[in-house]
Design an enzyme around this catalytic site. Structure first.
Site, PDB file in Angstrom:
ATOM      1  N   GLU A  11     -36.222 -30.648  45.236  1.00 53.51           N
ATOM      2  CA  GLU A  11     -36.171 -29.248  44.832  1.00 53.51           C
ATOM      3  C   GLU A  11     -35.519 -28.983  43.474  1.00 53.51           C
ATOM      4  O   GLU A  11     -35.210 -27.841  43.148  1.00 53.51           O
ATOM      5  CB  GLU A  11     -35.513 -28.372  45.916  1.00 53.51           C
ATOM      6  CG  GLU A  11     -36.319 -28.345  47.209  1.00 53.51           C
ATOM      7  CD  GLU A  11     -35.758 -27.394  48.257  1.00 53.51           C
ATOM      8  OE1 GLU A  11     -34.656 -26.833  48.047  1.00 53.51           O
ATOM      9  OE2 GLU A  11     -36.415 -27.221  49.303  1.00 53.51           O
ATOM     10  N   ASP A  12     -35.347 -30.014  42.668  1.00 52.75           N
ATOM     11  CA  ASP A  12     -34.754 -29.776  41.347  1.00 52.75           C
ATOM     12  C   ASP A  12     -35.724 -29.050  40.415  1.00 52.75           C
ATOM     13  O   ASP A  12     -35.299 -28.257  39.563  1.00 52.75           O
ATOM     14  CB  ASP A  12     -34.280 -31.089  40.725  1.00 52.75           C
ATOM     15  CG  ASP A  12     -33.070 -31.658  41.454  1.00 52.75           C
ATOM     16  OD1 ASP A  12     -32.583 -31.004  42.398  1.00 52.75           O
ATOM     17  OD2 ASP A  12     -32.615 -32.759  41.090  1.00 52.75           O
TER      18      ASP A  12
END
Length: 853
Positions: free
Chosen positions: A428-429
């Site tokens: 999820e970066d």
């Protein structure tokens, strides 16, 4: 030349608080270990998992701690022999002193270290390791780099600066417990020559008839030859001795008609043993062994028919695999106490739940070998993240060097496992980058320029990790992040994988709309539920007698770290069913029923989109999450003590080799352009079958219906005769109005419909019961004759009732009694048999169902 000697340094360990003058050394509780385990062992801190004790132990993570041991060592032979300390894992900022000499300083929990100590080693030795506070060191690093745009979801931003398990800073399902200590083994090695590694690169021909196995072993020292042996089930397959004078020994074996490794349900899991033996003349001076599987694994991304975008599914040995499975977090906050057996039990739970894939999430650890060994043995595919999650990571030069070492060392440790079919750069970066408005121009391929932006971590995911994978695991697919779609918005459902959090998070959609929330591969989605009442009683300080033993108590709330969990659990409960917060047992049941219905809906609707070659509109669904790291209310489908929640069983049914599904839809058609009155309303059901086997199946589809209020059977008809369900896809079977006795009388809202697949011998091979929704509107009746009877041989519980009953759950106080299925819908005229094990005595089995209060 003497053989390599390996001496475990695992005895006589003591610890103390380094920054406290009157602190005395005490023996450790185990080894490997960490400071919380040792402090708790001596009663110096309370159990952090009980009550609100997490708050009382926060000081531990801001203190310094020293570990020491004394040990005797044999003399290092004269000549070319050396003594090397191998530290498999030090958590995290460690200064290592041997006999008064500093031999090592570390700053990365994930990097194993080797240090030559030949000149420092004595007959009697003292090894001292001092651990600094990772939290405080992280805070100082944040201050040191003020130009970086620090920010993250979950935990403190200091975690982004530290190469340590990120969940130790706390997450929305886990406590903040900043550990330190020697968390993996420490060994002293004495040798003149050794095998530094053993790797087998395997390539299975497209025809599956041949496999090329290239085995390589880098060598330290002067030993000149390496013998490579390959065997299967104790029978030798190949053997060859090769020269190693160049520093690496390598040989290729061509294996005809290889025994191929398959995911669970698609075939067997044979594992070849490869062994490298280092030779000095005829003398064996070192040996390494690994177990490998021969398989052909690909991630298929190609245009799909009739829809935009591309597919995203895994093909193993030329078989497209719908990857229904789970996400995995570390199984404990204190990793050294997770034993090999517990890892196996967790993976076995996954496999027995008809799950094909497990994703090792990027905020935990590169897991222990025991975890991957279990996946290899049981046929569970692994999606492996690198350890980055939910934030904007910095990228100063020294940190990039550390990350490169971390990646390469862990790839080398894990790359022999056939279960691993993909490596992903982060969790999820890229989503965080989008939410924070950080700079990202996918078209810009100048890697060095990425470091000058406010999203320098792109360099980590698309350069450092990508290069490491290309160098070390070139035949395994590398995916820059999860979710990721080749530069498209991470919410783009037509490409790559997505995390679908618009149920629970985001727009908080109804789970009945999951078919509109599908993606090519959904690698995260979920719904919370309370854990077992037994688990709640275990964390309440006074157990069953605790005054906080109710769902909204401060202690129970403390054991749910999700922001806004009270509102969201209440929202989905109140939208869907009648429930009561008292007694606790029924509230727990209600949340677990809610979770079970939600997740089953997702698997059912998304698997429907696995429609065959060229129409693989959804290639997998991984629920967040299979497990917990402490006793907590979370999205897990099995709690910290491996107690399955009810959703575990509904997921298991939806992922069965054969299943049948129903979707109920209401259609409103105004008779003219302006009317609000003259509207034709129809309620239809759509029926489909899912065949995940590798053989075509022919079956009749039988539909039956009942009046939920009277129990009267109102419909029974074979709607498809000898229907062909082709292999490995879902097939539409029928669409019709909800069968009611009288049209336009509102009977649809009281009609329960069951669908069955029946084979040519009359055996029921799939079953699903569809109810009017929301369930809160349905006038559920309390059965007068609900039976749940243990068979005479105590191998099954048979359940029946005279009216339709929603969500019958079997419960037993005896944890040794385990049900193979649970949370079943009951309709009149049918007996549902639930296999049971562990019922050695006459257990007290109770039932719970929706509407019983």
């Amino acid at each position: 030349m003497a053989p390599r000697v390996v001496i475990p340094v695992d005895k006589n360990w003591q610890f103390r608080q380094a920054d406290k003058e009157d602190s005395k050394f005490l023996p450790v509780s185990q080894f490997p270990t960490n400071v919380h385990l040792d402090l708790q062992h001596h009663g110096l801190i309370p159990d952090a998992f009980i009550g609100k004790n997490e708050l009382a132990v926060q000081w531990v993570g801001e203190a310094q701690w020293t570990y020491r041991t004394s040990f005797a060592a044999q003399p290092v032979p004269a000549g070319d022999a050396r003594a090397v300390f191998a530290f498999d894992g030090l958590d995290t900022f460690a200064t290592v002193v041997l006999n008064g000499t500093t031999i090592l300083e570390t700053d990365n929990m994930f990097v194993p270290e080797r240090v030559d100590v030949t000149s420092v080693l004595k007959e009697e030795n003292e090894l001292v390791i001092t651990f600094d506070s990772a939290f405080l060191r992280g805070c100082k690093l944040v201050e040191k780099y003020p130009d970086h745009k620090w920010g993250c979801w979950n935990g403190d931003t200091s975690r982004l600066a530290v190469r340590k398990a990120q969940y130790h800073w706390g997450w929305d399902w886990g406590p903040t417990l900043l550990t330190c200590g020697p968390w993996r083994p420490i060994n002293l090695e004495i040798y003149e020559s050794r095998l530094a590694d053993l790797h087998a690169e395997t390539v299975v021909d497209k025809s599956l008839s041949r496999a090329n196995v290239t085995v390589a072993a880098p060598v330290e020292g002067k030993a000149g030859k390496v013998r490579f042996d390959v065997s299967l089930d104790g029978q030798q397959v190949a053997s060859e001795t090769v020269d190693a004078s160049s520093g690496t020994a390598s040989v290729s074996f061509l294996i005809d008609s290889p025994a191929l490794w398959y995911p669970i349900r698609y075939g067997k899991q044979p594992l070849y043993d490869i062994k490298a033996t280092l030779l000095d003349g005829d003398e064996e001076v070192d040996a390494l062994s690994k177990r490998i599987g021969l398989r052909r694994a690909e991630l298929v991304q190609r245009p799909v028919q009739e829809q935009p975008g591309t597919s995203f599914f895994f093909e193993v040995n030329n078989i497209p695999v719908f990857c229904g499975g789970s996400d995995w977090i570390p199984a404990d906050n204190f990793i050294p106490r997770i034993g090999r057996e517990k890892y196996y039990d967790w993976v076995k739970l996954v496999a027995e739940g008809n799950q094909v894939m497990i994703r090792v999430w990027g905020g935990g650890i590169y897991e222990e070998q025991a975890f991957y060994d279990a996946c290899d043995e049981l046929g569970v595919l692994v999606w492996q993240d690198f350890m980055f999650g939910c934030g904007n990571y910095p990228a100063w030069p020294e940190l990039l060097q550390s990350i490169d070492r971390e990646a390469r060392e862990n790839i080398k440790l894990l790359r022999h496992h056939p279960c691993i079919v993909i490596w992903a750069g982060n969790n999820e970066d890229y989503q965080y980058q989008e939410s924070a408005g950080l700079t990202y121009d996918y078209a810009n391929k100048d890697a060095e320029s990425w470091l000058q932006t406010d999203f320098p971590a792109r360099y980590i995911y698309e350069k450092v990790l990508a290069d490491a994978c290309a160098d070390l695991v070139p035949t395994t697919f590398y995916h820059p992040g999860s979710p990721w779609g080749a530069g498209r918005d991470t919410r783009d459902a037509t490409v790559g994988d997505i995390h679908q959090w618009n149920v629970w998070h985001g727009t908080q959609e109804k789970w009945q709309n999951f078919d509109k929330l599908v993606g090519r591969f959904v690698s995260e989605f979920g719904m919370q539920a309370f854990p077992s009442v037994k688990t709640i009683d275990a964390y309440l300080p006074r157990g069953r007698d605790d005054p906080d033993r109710y769902p909204q108590s401060s202690t129970v709330d403390f054991h749910n770290k999700a922001e806004g969990h009270e509102r969201r659990i209440a929202l989905y409960l109140v939208e869907n069913m009648r429930y009561a917060p008292d007694p606790l047992e029924h509230f727990v049941y209600s949340t677990q029923l809610m979770q079970a219905e939600c997740l089953a809906s997702a698997y059912r609707l998304w698997k429907r989109e696995w429609r065959g070659p060229g129409r693989e509109y959804c290639g997998g669904a991984l629920v967040w999450q299979i497990n917990d790291c402490w006793p907590v209310t979370s999205w897990s489908i099995a709690d910290y003590y491996l107690r399955p929640k009810l959703a575990y069983f509904t997921v298991k049914r939806e992922m069965a080799p054969l299943s049948i599904g129903i979707a109920r839809r209401t259609h409103r058609h105004p008779r003219d352009k302006y009317t609000r009155v003259n509207i034709d309303v129809t309620t239809q059901i759509e029926v489909w079958g899912s065949n995940l086997t590798l053989e075509d199946v022919t079956a009749d589809c039988v539909l039956k219906a009942w009046d939920v209020e009277t129990g009267e059977e109102t419909f029974s008809q074979t709607v498809a005769t000898a229907k062909l369900l082709p292999e490995n896809r879902s097939t539409e079977i029928a669409a019709l109005d909800v069968p009611v006795r009288k049209q336009d009388a509102g009977e649809e809202g009281r009609t329960v419909v069951a669908a069955y697949l029946v084979d040519k011998d009359g055996r029921q091979v799939a079953r699903y019961v569809n109810w009017p929704e929301p369930l809160k509107y349905v006038h559920l009746q309390k059965p007068k004759a609900l039976k749940a009877q243990l068979t005479a041989d105590r191998t099954a519980v048979e359940i029946s009732a005279e009216v339709p009953v929603k969500g019958v759950a079997l419960e037993c106080e005896d944890d040794n009694v385990k049900f193979a299925d649970n949370l079943v819908d009951i309709v009149p005229g049918e007996v549902v048999s639930i296999p049971v094990v562990g019922a050695t005595a006459e257990p007290k089995i109770e039932t719970r169902y929706l509407g019983m209060l």
